[in-house]
Every structure is written in C-alpha cells, then in structure tokens.
Design an enzyme around this catalytic site. Sequence first.
Site, PDB file in Angstrom:
ATOM      1  N   LYS A  25       9.004  -3.604   3.008  1.00  0.00           N
ATOM      2  CA  LYS A  25       8.882  -2.573   4.033  1.00  0.00           C
ATOM      3  C   LYS A  25       7.699  -2.864   4.956  1.00  0.00           C
ATOM      4  O   LYS A  25       7.775  -2.643   6.172  1.00  0.00           O
ATOM      5  CB  LYS A  25       8.737  -1.210   3.366  1.00  0.00           C
ATOM      6  CG  LYS A  25      10.022  -0.788   2.640  1.00  0.00           C
ATOM      7  CD  LYS A  25       9.786   0.333   1.650  1.00  0.00           C
ATOM      8  CE  LYS A  25      11.091   0.773   0.986  1.00  0.00           C
ATOM      9  NZ  LYS A  25      10.844   1.722  -0.129  1.00  0.00           N
ATOM     10  N   LYS A  46      16.381  -3.203   2.892  1.00  0.00           N
ATOM     11  CA  LYS A  46      15.021  -3.643   3.244  1.00  0.00           C
ATOM     12  C   LYS A  46      14.764  -5.085   2.843  1.00  0.00           C
ATOM     13  O   LYS A  46      14.099  -5.831   3.559  1.00  0.00           O
ATOM     14  CB  LYS A  46      13.978  -2.736   2.607  1.00  0.00           C
ATOM     15  CG  LYS A  46      13.968  -2.786   1.086  1.00  0.00           C
ATOM     16  CD  LYS A  46      13.690  -1.438   0.484  1.00  0.00           C
ATOM     17  CE  LYS A  46      14.235  -1.439  -0.930  1.00  0.00           C
ATOM     18  NZ  LYS A  46      14.634  -0.132  -1.384  1.00  0.00           N
ATOM     19  N   GLY A  81      13.150   5.880   3.461  1.00  0.00           N
ATOM     20  CA  GLY A  81      14.297   6.779   3.307  1.00  0.00           C
ATOM     21  C   GLY A  81      14.606   7.619   4.516  1.00  0.00           C
ATOM     22  O   GLY A  81      14.911   7.094   5.591  1.00  0.00           O
ATOM     23  N   GLU A 134      13.379   2.525 -12.268  1.00  0.00           N
ATOM     24  CA  GLU A 134      14.532   1.837 -12.838  1.00  0.00           C
ATOM     25  C   GLU A 134      14.168   1.225 -14.187  1.00  0.00           C
ATOM     26  O   GLU A 134      12.987   1.111 -14.530  1.00  0.00           O
ATOM     27  CB  GLU A 134      14.998   0.746 -11.858  1.00  0.00           C
ATOM     28  CG  GLU A 134      15.535   1.364 -10.568  1.00  0.00           C
ATOM     29  CD  GLU A 134      16.038   0.310  -9.591  1.00  0.00           C
ATOM     30  OE1 GLU A 134      16.731  -0.614 -10.019  1.00  0.00           O
ATOM     31  OE2 GLU A 134      15.713   0.438  -8.398  1.00  0.00           O
ATOM     32  N   ASP A 194       8.976  -4.186  -3.345  1.00  0.00           N
ATOM     33  CA  ASP A 194       9.695  -3.252  -2.469  1.00  0.00           C
ATOM     34  C   ASP A 194       8.814  -2.838  -1.286  1.00  0.00           C
ATOM     35  O   ASP A 194       9.240  -2.878  -0.125  1.00  0.00           O
ATOM     36  CB  ASP A 194      10.108  -2.017  -3.294  1.00  0.00           C
ATOM     37  CG  ASP A 194      10.721  -0.935  -2.448  1.00  0.00           C
ATOM     38  OD1 ASP A 194      11.934  -0.984  -2.214  1.00  0.00           O
ATOM     39  OD2 ASP A 194       9.978  -0.022  -2.015  1.00  0.00           O
TER      40      ASP A 194
END
Lengths: 430, 430
Positions: free
Chosen positions: A207, A107, A136, A192, A203
């Site tokens: 997207k 992405k 996903g 994470e 992130d």
Amino acid sequence: MMRTRPLKVALLGCGVVGSEVARIMTTHADDLTARIGAPVELAGVAVRRPDRVREGIDPALVTTDATALVKRGDIDVVVEVIGGIEPARTLITTAFEYGASVVSANKALLAQDGAALHAAAGDHDADLYYEAAVAGAIPLIRPLRESLAGDKINRVMGIVNGTTNFILDKMDSTGAGYQEALDEATALGYAEADPTADVEGFDAAAKAAILAGIAFHTRVRLDDVYREGMTEVTAADFASAREMGCTIKLLAICERAADGASVTARVHPAMIPLSHPLASVRGAYNAVFVESDAAGQLMFYGPGAGGSPTASAVLGDLVAVCRNRLNGATGPGESAYAALPVSPMGEVVTRYHISLDVADKPGVLAQVATVFAEHGVSIDTVRQSGKDGEASLVVVTHRASDAALTGTVEALRKLDTVRGVASIMRVEGE
Amino acid sequence: MMRTRPLKVALLGCGVVGSEVARIMTTHADDLTARIGAPVELAGVAVRRPDRVREGIDPALVTTDATALVKRGDIDVVVEVIGGIEPARTLITTAFEYGASVVSANKALLAQDGAALHAAAGDHDADLYYEAAVAGAIPLIRPLRESLAGDKINRVMGIVNGTTNFILDKMDSTGAGYQEALDEATALGYAEADPTADVEGFDAAAKAAILAGIAFHTRVRLDDVYREGMTEVTAADFASAREMGCTIKLLAICERAADGASVTARVHPAMIPLSHPLASVRGAYNAVFVESDAAGQLMFYGPGAGGSPTASAVLGDLVAVCRNRLNGATGPGESAYAALPVSPMGEVVTRYHISLDVADKPGVLAQVATVFAEHGVSIDTVRQSGKDGEASLVVVTHRASDAALTGTVEALRKLDTVRGVASIMRVEGE
C-alpha cells in the site's frame, strides 16, 4: 440521456468482497442505473468452486473459466477481486485487450506491476481504477490523485493495515504481549491463520508503494519500500511509549525529502504522540494522514478491510468507470512524470527512542553520549535507572539519519559497558 | 498526448483565496501542465480594486470588468472566488453561455441556486465543480459524489465551520464564556467583524444543504435546513456536558430517516461524547463523519478555511475540469433522482439534555416525570441538586422526536414548580 443497453460487468472472484459486490449490484440496481446513466448488468461471475451456493447470484452466470469470461468481447468492465499476482495479472491484461476497463482491489499486483498495468490500460483507452486496494472503504486514491491534483503532497503517513492495528491497540489497552494479542486477533477473525503478510508489514508495504507513487507522481516499486514488521514490539515498548506520552502504531510513511528532490517510502512500528490524530485510531480501523503545501494537514479515517467496506470502494470505482465509458472518455491514468529518485532507508531522517542495558557504574553515560556525538546524532533526553549492578538507559534523539543511527547502534554494541540494545524505535508525528 | 495550446482560466476575485490560486498557478505551472496534459494559463483576473498591488500577477491581466472577461469567448474555465449571490450568479451563468466550465468556492450561492446552476452547466455541456464550497481543503464533495457513488449514505455529520469550532473549543478548554471566546477569535482573525453568518449557523446551514443534496441524491434547499446558532451556549452547558462525558460542537447533520423514505438537514449545537472522533477536532479545523450502508463509518478531517487550503480545493477542481475538457467530456453533474421529501425539524429523532430550575420541594420530580411521560418522551437519567429552596433538575432523555420534546418543554414551562428551563441541548453521536 439514459440509455437502455446495459453496461456488462464480469466479476472475477466471489469471496467475501465479490459476493458483496454482486449483492449490492442486485439490491441497489436502480440507484446504480440512476447514478451511472445506464443500467449495469452482472454478465458473469468467475469462481474457483462452482458448487458452492451463492445466495442471490443466478447460477447460470457462474463459471470456472475466468479467461473465457474476460474474452467474451461484450464485457464493459471487469471487476477483479481474486487477489494475488496470477492469474489476476493475465486476466486484467486480457480484459484490456478485449476492450474492457478494470476495477481491482489487488494491492499486491498494483504495487508490483502498477506501471505495466497502467500502460496496458492506456494502450487500449481503458480505465484501471483501484480505490479498494488501499485502506478499504476510505476514499484515498481518488482524493490523492484528483482532489489534491493541484497541490504538492509532502507526506502520507498512515495506519493501512487493520490486523496489525488491532493487535497493537490490544497490546496498548490491555498490556498484553504480542503473541497473546495475535491469538485474540486470530480467534476474532481479524488475523489470518498465517498472519505473515500483515504482521511482517508486506501488506502495508504494498500500500505504501501505491500511495507514494500517486502522491509524488513517481514510480515507487515494492522493492523501494523499506519494511520492518511489528512482531518484536513488546509490552515493555508500550510502557516506554507511555512514559513519553506516546503509543505505538505500525505506520506506512511516504515522504518527500526536505529539498524536494527525492522521496522515501517505509513501513515500520513507531511511537507517535497520543495527541496525534493517528494515535486514537482503534481496533481494525485505518487512517491516513496527508500533509501538503496548500491544504495543510488532512486525515482520512474508516474501516480498512472487510467485505462490505471493500465492496463500497469497488462500486464507487465501478460507477466512475461506467460513467467514463458512457462519456467515451477515460479517467486519470498513471502520473509518474516527476520521476523522483527513491532514496534508501539510510537517508530517512527521524527521531529515535533507544533502550540500552548497561553496567551500573560511573562513566557509562559519558561513554554512551560520546558514541552518539561521534556519529553526529544529537541526544534530546536520557533517562537512567538501575539496581544491583544492572542499569538501563533510555535515549531519545533529535532528528538524525537512519544511517547515522545505525552506525551509532553498531558502535554502542561494541562498548564493554553496554550489555545489550533492548529496543530501537522511531518516533514520528511530532 | 500533450497539447501545447494552453487552457485559459479567468479568475473572478483576487482576495485571500484568489491570490493563492493565482500564486500556485504560477509557481506550480509545470506540475499543473503535467497533471492536466496541457498548459493552463491565467487569462484574466477580475477584481474590484485594480490599484491594489498584487504580487506575482501581471498587471495587464487585471480588470474590473468581470462580465467582459467571462464573455471573451476564449475562456475554458472560470474560477469564481468572489462569494455572495450577485454578481457571482450572473457571472457563472454567463460563463456557461460562453462555453466555459466553472469552479466555484461559493457555498451561499450553491446552497441557494445549485439546481439552477447545475442545469445551466448541463445545458452547455460544461462542468460545475465546487469542492472548496464545503470544508475548505478537505476532499469531501468528490468522495461523496464519486467514491461513495455505489453506496447508500445514511448520515453526514460534521463540524463545517472553523470559526464556531474555534470559539467552542476555546470555551471548552479554558472555561471562557461565549463573548470572551468570540473576542479572542476576532482578535486572532478567526472571526469576522460581523460574525453573524458563522455564529448563527448560516454558513454551516448552506454547507448542510449542499452535503445533504449530494449524499441523498435529492434537492435540499437552504430553507429546508433547520438552523440554530451557538451564541447561547454557556460555560454552564460545557460543565453539564463534561459531567456526561461529552463536549459541545456546532454540528451540521444530514440524515436519512430510519425507513429511508425521507431526509432531514439541520445545524445546531449539540453534546457529543468525548470518545466520538468529532469531539477531538480542535481549533478552526473541520471534520465530517459519514455513515453509509457498505462503507460503514468514515471521517474526513482538515483545515476548513483559509487562503491556501481553499486554493488547494479550487486547484484540484481546476485540474479535473481541465482534464474533462481535454477529454471532451464532463464530470458528474447534479444527481437528484431520488427526490426524497425533506422532513421538518419536528420529525428529527434524537436525545436531549434538559436543565430545569425547579422548586426544592417534594413531588417536583414526579410532576416533571409525568409531563415527559404524557408526551411520550422516555427519560434515561435524572440528576437533582438543590439548596435554599431552589433546585436544579437535569434530565437526559432517550430518543424522541423534536416535536414531542418541544411539546414536553412547553408543558414543563406551565408547571408552577418549574421556575425556568435553563437549557435544552441535543445529544448526538452515540
């Protein structure tokens, strides 16, 4: 129609996703052959750590030289699941030069360099597919660019980051604060060690850029996406949301302006009514709500991350790209013909929920209301509560531009009677 | 890459869906041209009543001779939105013979003759697309046959009929009986004057056959689908469902057996937990829940019928088919290589909720429990209530085969102490 020479696949990356892709290619080889119309063969796997044991993968296929693998010249499809900008970008470009099509789950790269990569694919009559890059396993890129190709999409609003949805869901259901919920997400492997990309919305912004580009047939760069993380959402915000019959989600929102002449893309936490389908998306699940002229309201829901779900999306693309190759054709490339301007955040119009700490004395509400009126922001409801000389004022506005709201808040901060702006949150999905 | 000779489209049928297809083709002509790579032109519209005024459609295009239209020889794509078996089947077959590809919204025809139609399309290197045949605007056929082409689908469970969902939702939310809710659906235009196809599950069964075929790469005929309507669902059933934390939906369920060696397809009302995503599908909306090996649980949600939503699906197919034609290629055809046996309803395994009217005297529960045990049906919970010599017994079973349950019920009916079996309902989605 079945041919026997296998299509050759080079797999770049063999981590959580790559190892699942390799496993399914092996265990479901007969199904893939039947569905593609030709056998598909794993011709090489490029990894960083060749000494790690990879169950089910022939060690003879493993190499550390990804460049040599994509330059072999007999590769039909390169599957890129390395992530990050480099070396993924160079490897993908090289793959096109050597005649391969590409399936990617990247992405960040697609959001940053999608246009150039699509152009490179087009130059070499190759395919670039990336269903796995957004949400996903949820089929989303293909429905947007194929199923809705005859429709006019006006809004794409979604939960596209599982980590932050897990944290927000935990805060909502347990009353936990942000740090506590993040710690649990980290302990359970949903976050994470460095959660910045997720919790600061990077992130989701990547997207959003990809989704807006496809939905509006317009190039939307990562820099075009307004981004606000969710690290400052508090338990108090959830309490306020609940009083309004809402919950809080980190949303990626891509919108066509009311006049149709421009678009916006943004990522930020927002209150949404509990009755909205996105409100009940739990845990690390993703869901994307799409509104279009003819179809109306659609929603796509499923696991937004994880090795198997991402591999499912990669393999769906692999089958499509292989079929295209056998047909001597390519699938839809970039569609950016509309070339609509992307407006800045100031032009976004929505509702706001604002909590103010104010002095508990007569006339404060009148002062505050005057500031809203002077900036052209119309108030829907006000709730006042207070004790011991301190009071709080919760204002919910009608729809107003972000610029007008920002001006209002700046002016409010200058009032002597306003001690502080406790929170500002957008209200979506009504 | 843009060519100027337009692709010619023949529209068969100009009712609620067809008129929307024509309207969007006209108003969005520039977008369609850009997305397809060539202009697309409405070359003729076949109707039954040529004298009816059709806004926005050139009267010179209107004809009553659908056969002559598909035989013109210059038609690239035939869009069939007539519905029913004939003349739609002959017209589609003729279209293939004359070199056209076909986009159809005809679930009844696809469910009955899908295999033959796919074969005819294949014989003439033409496409047969039918996204609009199942769940209206919801992208479902394409995700199942393309996005999940690298995955193994184990279950497709959905609300695929908007009329019955409207009726059941109304019964649930207002406590109305079936007839009252049906009357309202009819008055509001959600139910047809003769609602048989909807309320008896014929419409949903056709969709189940189509979905099962695609999901399992196996031919599933309409006759293979077990079908039970929802006309006997009562307000009392909803009350029982609520006591279990459930609601009632008419579900189409396509399942792979646990051993993977066979499949089943069925349509019937069932209780599902309120926490299941399908439970909150309101009004005439549709939603389909898909479970696969790698992707996990996905859901697709949206309007299942109506002129505009159905037209959106038709136009998405039209764009795809036109692109394929420009590419000199065809999209995925029928995939039935797995050829799994379709098991009869007796082999379906699920849970059951059974209400019995029994004599209110000692030993009845023991008698009833013995019957269940003799047939190998394990009881999860029993609730007993009674007064004045009459009592009711509500039994919820663990998972059992339909054959075992049927045997159990037959034996229960023979007990002197069982006055009647008030209702039997399957419990799904747990």
